[in-house]
Design a protein around this motif. Structure first.
Motif, mmCIF file in Angstrom:
data_model
loop_
_atom_site.group_PDB
_atom_site.id
_atom_site.type_symbol
_atom_site.label_atom_id
_atom_site.label_comp_id
_atom_site.label_asym_id
_atom_site.label_seq_id
_atom_site.Cartn_x
_atom_site.Cartn_y
_atom_site.Cartn_z
ATOM 1 N N PRO A 33 75.047 -6.917 60.228
ATOM 2 C CA PRO A 33 73.636 -7.722 60.644
ATOM 3 C C PRO A 33 74.150 -9.329 60.783
ATOM 4 C CG PRO A 33 73.646 -7.285 58.482
ATOM 5 C CD PRO A 33 74.753 -6.428 58.785
ATOM 6 N N TRP A 34 75.136 -9.734 60.270
ATOM 7 C CA TRP A 34 75.659 -11.120 60.456
ATOM 8 C C TRP A 34 76.451 -11.245 61.711
ATOM 9 C CZ3 TRP A 34 72.711 -14.345 57.993
ATOM 10 C CH2 TRP A 34 72.076 -13.643 56.835
ATOM 11 N N VAL A 35 76.354 -12.425 62.354
ATOM 12 C CA VAL A 35 77.144 -12.676 63.772
ATOM 13 C C VAL A 35 77.792 -13.890 63.348
ATOM 14 C CG1 VAL A 35 77.015 -12.897 66.031
ATOM 15 C CG2 VAL A 35 75.559 -11.392 65.027
ATOM 16 N N VAL A 36 79.008 -14.161 63.779
ATOM 17 C CA VAL A 36 79.649 -15.432 64.078
ATOM 18 C C VAL A 36 79.574 -16.053 65.198
ATOM 19 C CG1 VAL A 36 81.919 -16.793 63.664
ATOM 20 C CG2 VAL A 36 81.147 -15.120 62.050
ATOM 21 N N TRP A 37 78.909 -17.142 65.778
ATOM 22 C CA TRP A 37 78.923 -17.455 67.169
ATOM 23 C C TRP A 37 79.703 -18.693 67.347
ATOM 24 C CZ3 TRP A 37 76.223 -15.383 70.959
ATOM 25 C CH2 TRP A 37 75.038 -14.423 70.528
ATOM 26 N N ARG A 49 82.286 -12.278 66.329
ATOM 27 C CA ARG A 49 82.212 -10.946 65.592
ATOM 28 C C ARG A 49 81.287 -10.928 64.785
ATOM 29 N NH1 ARG A 49 87.690 -11.149 61.983
ATOM 30 N NH2 ARG A 49 88.465 -10.917 64.215
ATOM 31 N N ARG A 50 80.832 -9.482 64.494
ATOM 32 C CA ARG A 50 79.832 -9.315 63.389
ATOM 33 C C ARG A 50 80.439 -8.664 62.161
ATOM 34 N NH1 ARG A 50 76.498 -5.270 67.767
ATOM 35 N NH2 ARG A 50 76.057 -7.018 69.364
ATOM 36 N N CYS A 51 79.763 -9.201 61.195
ATOM 37 C CA CYS A 51 80.156 -8.855 59.816
ATOM 38 C C CYS A 51 78.885 -8.369 58.946
ATOM 39 C CB CYS A 51 80.573 -10.259 59.014
ATOM 40 S SG CYS A 51 81.704 -10.998 59.845
ATOM 41 N N ALA A 52 79.366 -7.592 57.994
ATOM 42 C CA ALA A 52 78.544 -6.660 57.224
ATOM 43 C C ALA A 52 77.839 -7.584 56.223
ATOM 44 C CB ALA A 52 79.316 -5.646 56.297
ATOM 45 N N THR A 53 78.247 -8.845 55.478
ATOM 46 C CA THR A 53 77.541 -9.693 54.727
ATOM 47 C C THR A 53 77.976 -11.044 55.504
ATOM 48 O OG1 THR A 53 79.604 -10.514 53.523
ATOM 49 C CG2 THR A 53 78.402 -8.178 52.967
ATOM 50 N N GLN A 56 81.074 -12.777 54.407
ATOM 51 C CA GLN A 56 82.072 -12.514 55.143
ATOM 52 C C GLN A 56 82.127 -13.322 56.573
ATOM 53 O OE1 GLN A 56 81.629 -8.369 55.863
ATOM 54 N NE2 GLN A 56 83.244 -7.700 54.257
ATOM 55 N N ALA A 57 80.877 -13.381 56.973
ATOM 56 C CA ALA A 57 80.735 -14.187 58.292
ATOM 57 C C ALA A 57 80.883 -15.745 58.042
ATOM 58 C CB ALA A 57 79.343 -14.147 58.743
ATOM 59 N N GLU A 58 80.472 -16.292 57.048
ATOM 60 C CA GLU A 58 80.671 -17.655 56.823
ATOM 61 C C GLU A 58 82.050 -18.033 56.273
ATOM 62 O OE1 GLU A 58 78.347 -20.017 56.799
ATOM 63 O OE2 GLU A 58 76.638 -19.004 56.486
ATOM 64 N N THR A 59 82.752 -16.894 55.680
ATOM 65 C CA THR A 59 84.335 -17.364 55.608
ATOM 66 C C THR A 59 85.025 -17.406 56.896
ATOM 67 O OG1 THR A 59 83.980 -16.292 53.328
ATOM 68 C CG2 THR A 59 86.359 -16.467 54.475
ATOM 69 N N LEU A 60 84.623 -16.310 57.658
ATOM 70 C CA LEU A 60 85.366 -16.148 59.115
ATOM 71 C C LEU A 60 85.092 -17.435 59.918
ATOM 72 C CD1 LEU A 60 87.131 -14.598 61.117
ATOM 73 C CD2 LEU A 60 84.878 -13.602 61.699
ATOM 74 N N ALA A 61 83.794 -18.000 59.923
ATOM 75 C CA ALA A 61 83.341 -19.008 60.628
ATOM 76 C C ALA A 61 84.305 -20.214 60.102
ATOM 77 C CB ALA A 61 81.932 -19.578 60.470
#
Length: 79
Positions: A33-37, A49-53, A56-61
């Motif tokens: 449900p979480w998307v990095v834009w 990318r789409r992330c489960a948590t 995870q998304a905040e770390t990738l961004a």
């Protein structure tokens, strides 16, 4: 123009998974449900990318922002 052999890596691309409409939801792709834009200098927005948590998304961004490019990265919940 052809890429040098070391640049041609077709194995890096994920293979699309076929999903049957009759397949139960829990056997389909896991919920992410979480998307990095990303937004570029021209205002174009892209889903990275789409992330489960959210974590995870905040770390990738943060990893992408740390690279020092001019693009803007943010996290949003899919609707």
């Amino acid at each position: 123009m052809s890429w040098p052999a070391e640049r041609r890596d077709d194995t890096a691309r994920p293979t699309p998974r076929r999903v049957s409409p009759a397949m139960p939801q829990d056997e389909r792709e896991p919920a992410q449900p979480w998307v990095v834009w990303r937004q570029d200098d021209n205002g174009n927005r892209f889903e990275v990318r789409r992330c489960a948590t959210r974590e995870q998304a905040e770390t990738l961004a943060a990893e992408f922002e740390a690279r020092g490019h001019k693009q803007l990265y943010w996290v949003a919940e899919r609707t």
